[in-house]
Design a protein around this motif. Sequence first.
Motif, PDB file in Angstrom:
ATOM      1  N   HIS A   2       0.842  -1.263  -0.027  1.00 61.75           N
ATOM      2  CA  HIS A   2      -0.005  -0.022   0.160  1.00 61.75           C
ATOM      3  C   HIS A   2       0.783   1.180   0.095  1.00 61.75           C
ATOM      4  CE1 HIS A   2      -3.378   2.193   0.463  1.00 61.75           C
ATOM      5  NE2 HIS A   2      -2.914   2.966   1.613  1.00 61.75           N
ATOM      6  N   PHE A   3       0.858   2.021  -1.141  1.00 57.44           N
ATOM      7  CA  PHE A   3       1.746   2.881  -1.404  1.00 57.44           C
ATOM      8  C   PHE A   3       1.142   4.383  -0.764  1.00 57.44           C
ATOM      9  CE2 PHE A   3       3.368  -0.026  -4.174  1.00 57.44           C
ATOM     10  CZ  PHE A   3       4.744   0.080  -4.034  1.00 57.44           C
ATOM     11  N   HIS A   4      -0.053   4.488  -0.643  1.00 51.80           N
ATOM     12  CA  HIS A   4      -0.625   5.789  -0.255  1.00 51.80           C
ATOM     13  C   HIS A   4      -0.499   5.967   1.263  1.00 51.80           C
ATOM     14  CE1 HIS A   4      -2.697   8.832  -2.640  1.00 51.80           C
ATOM     15  NE2 HIS A   4      -3.366   8.821  -1.700  1.00 51.80           N
ATOM     16  N   LEU A   5       0.113   5.258   1.868  1.00 59.62           N
ATOM     17  CA  LEU A   5       0.259   5.679   3.247  1.00 59.62           C
ATOM     18  C   LEU A   5       1.090   7.069   3.425  1.00 59.62           C
ATOM     19  CD1 LEU A   5       1.474   2.256   4.951  1.00 59.62           C
ATOM     20  CD2 LEU A   5      -0.652   3.341   5.188  1.00 59.62           C
ATOM     21  N   ARG A   8       2.327  12.174  -0.569  1.00 59.91           N
ATOM     22  CA  ARG A   8       3.147  12.908  -1.421  1.00 59.91           C
ATOM     23  C   ARG A   8       4.197  12.096  -2.129  1.00 59.91           C
ATOM     24  NH1 ARG A   8       4.449  18.459   1.911  1.00 59.91           N
ATOM     25  NH2 ARG A   8       2.366  18.946   2.459  1.00 59.91           N
ATOM     26  N   SER A   9       4.645  10.920  -1.750  1.00 54.23           N
ATOM     27  CA  SER A   9       5.560  10.242  -2.601  1.00 54.23           C
ATOM     28  C   SER A   9       4.909   9.017  -3.024  1.00 54.23           C
ATOM     29  CB  SER A   9       6.516   9.890  -1.594  1.00 54.23           C
ATOM     30  OG  SER A   9       6.302   9.323  -0.311  1.00 54.23           O
ATOM     31  N   ALA A  10       3.600   8.689  -2.768  1.00 54.39           N
ATOM     32  CA  ALA A  10       3.006   7.669  -3.367  1.00 54.39           C
ATOM     33  C   ALA A  10       3.170   7.187  -4.951  1.00 54.39           C
ATOM     34  CB  ALA A  10       1.415   7.478  -3.111  1.00 54.39           C
ATOM     35  N   HIS A  11       2.931   8.052  -5.633  1.00 56.22           N
ATOM     36  CA  HIS A  11       3.027   7.912  -7.158  1.00 56.22           C
ATOM     37  C   HIS A  11       4.739   7.443  -7.593  1.00 56.22           C
ATOM     38  CE1 HIS A  11       2.809   8.025 -11.261  1.00 56.22           C
ATOM     39  NE2 HIS A  11       3.656   8.742 -11.511  1.00 56.22           N
ATOM     40  N   SER A  12       5.489   8.185  -7.025  1.00 54.82           N
ATOM     41  CA  SER A  12       6.954   7.905  -7.418  1.00 54.82           C
ATOM     42  C   SER A  12       7.319   6.591  -6.801  1.00 54.82           C
ATOM     43  CB  SER A  12       8.049   9.006  -6.892  1.00 54.82           C
ATOM     44  OG  SER A  12       7.833   9.074  -5.521  1.00 54.82           O
ATOM     45  N   ASN A  13       6.868   6.396  -5.531  1.00 51.69           N
ATOM     46  CA  ASN A  13       7.406   5.031  -4.875  1.00 51.69           C
ATOM     47  C   ASN A  13       6.625   3.851  -5.573  1.00 51.69           C
ATOM     48  OD1 ASN A  13       8.721   6.360  -2.996  1.00 51.69           O
ATOM     49  ND2 ASN A  13       7.211   6.411  -1.677  1.00 51.69           N
ATOM     50  N   ILE A  18       7.301  -0.885  -9.200  1.00 54.18           N
ATOM     51  CA  ILE A  18       6.807  -1.623 -10.164  1.00 54.18           C
ATOM     52  C   ILE A  18       7.984  -1.930 -11.217  1.00 54.18           C
ATOM     53  CG2 ILE A  18       5.841  -0.023 -11.738  1.00 54.18           C
ATOM     54  CD1 ILE A  18       3.613  -2.194 -11.795  1.00 54.18           C
ATOM     55  N   LYS A  19       8.690  -0.695 -11.471  1.00 60.11           N
ATOM     56  CA  LYS A  19      10.003  -0.632 -12.304  1.00 60.11           C
ATOM     57  C   LYS A  19      11.044  -1.718 -11.767  1.00 60.11           C
ATOM     58  CE  LYS A  19       8.993   3.405 -14.936  1.00 60.11           C
ATOM     59  NZ  LYS A  19       9.583   4.576 -15.365  1.00 60.11           N
ATOM     60  N   GLU A  20      11.328  -1.805 -10.494  1.00 57.10           N
ATOM     61  CA  GLU A  20      12.327  -2.637 -10.086  1.00 57.10           C
ATOM     62  C   GLU A  20      11.680  -4.049 -10.287  1.00 57.10           C
ATOM     63  OE1 GLU A  20      12.942  -1.392  -5.881  1.00 57.10           O
ATOM     64  OE2 GLU A  20      14.066   0.416  -6.582  1.00 57.10           O
ATOM     65  N   LYS A  21      10.496  -4.413  -9.889  1.00 57.32           N
ATOM     66  CA  LYS A  21       9.939  -5.678  -9.762  1.00 57.32           C
ATOM     67  C   LYS A  21       9.692  -6.153 -11.187  1.00 57.32           C
ATOM     68  CE  LYS A  21       9.797  -6.303  -5.416  1.00 57.32           C
ATOM     69  NZ  LYS A  21      10.840  -7.362  -4.790  1.00 57.32           N
ATOM     70  N   PHE A  22       9.107  -5.171 -12.160  1.00 52.72           N
ATOM     71  CA  PHE A  22       8.814  -5.682 -13.268  1.00 52.72           C
ATOM     72  C   PHE A  22       9.655  -4.847 -14.502  1.00 52.72           C
ATOM     73  CE2 PHE A  22       5.354  -6.625 -10.557  1.00 52.72           C
ATOM     74  CZ  PHE A  22       5.052  -8.096 -10.771  1.00 52.72           C
TER      75      PHE A  22
END
Length: 75
Positions: A2-5, A8-13, A18-22
């Motif tokens: 869950h990135f939206h915790l 402010r950084s949710a989108h970039s995180n 996803i770019k690291e995993k895929f």
Amino acid sequence: MHFHLHPRSAHSNRLRWIKEKFPSLSRDLDELWGAYGTLGYEGINGERAKKVVDAMERVLNALGREAHIRFKQDC
């Protein structure tokens, strides 16, 4: 995950994760994000919309294979 915790950084995180995993989805994710502004703010463009739909299908198919999740039913 869950990135939206941290909104402010949710989108970039989310993109970084996803770019690291895929990494094979990097180009498609960039295409989808680039289309967001075009389709959302500049009106609907048929060619751009087709590219976005195709990219989203590739992303979902790859995620489904890796995570063993079926996103669409067989007809």
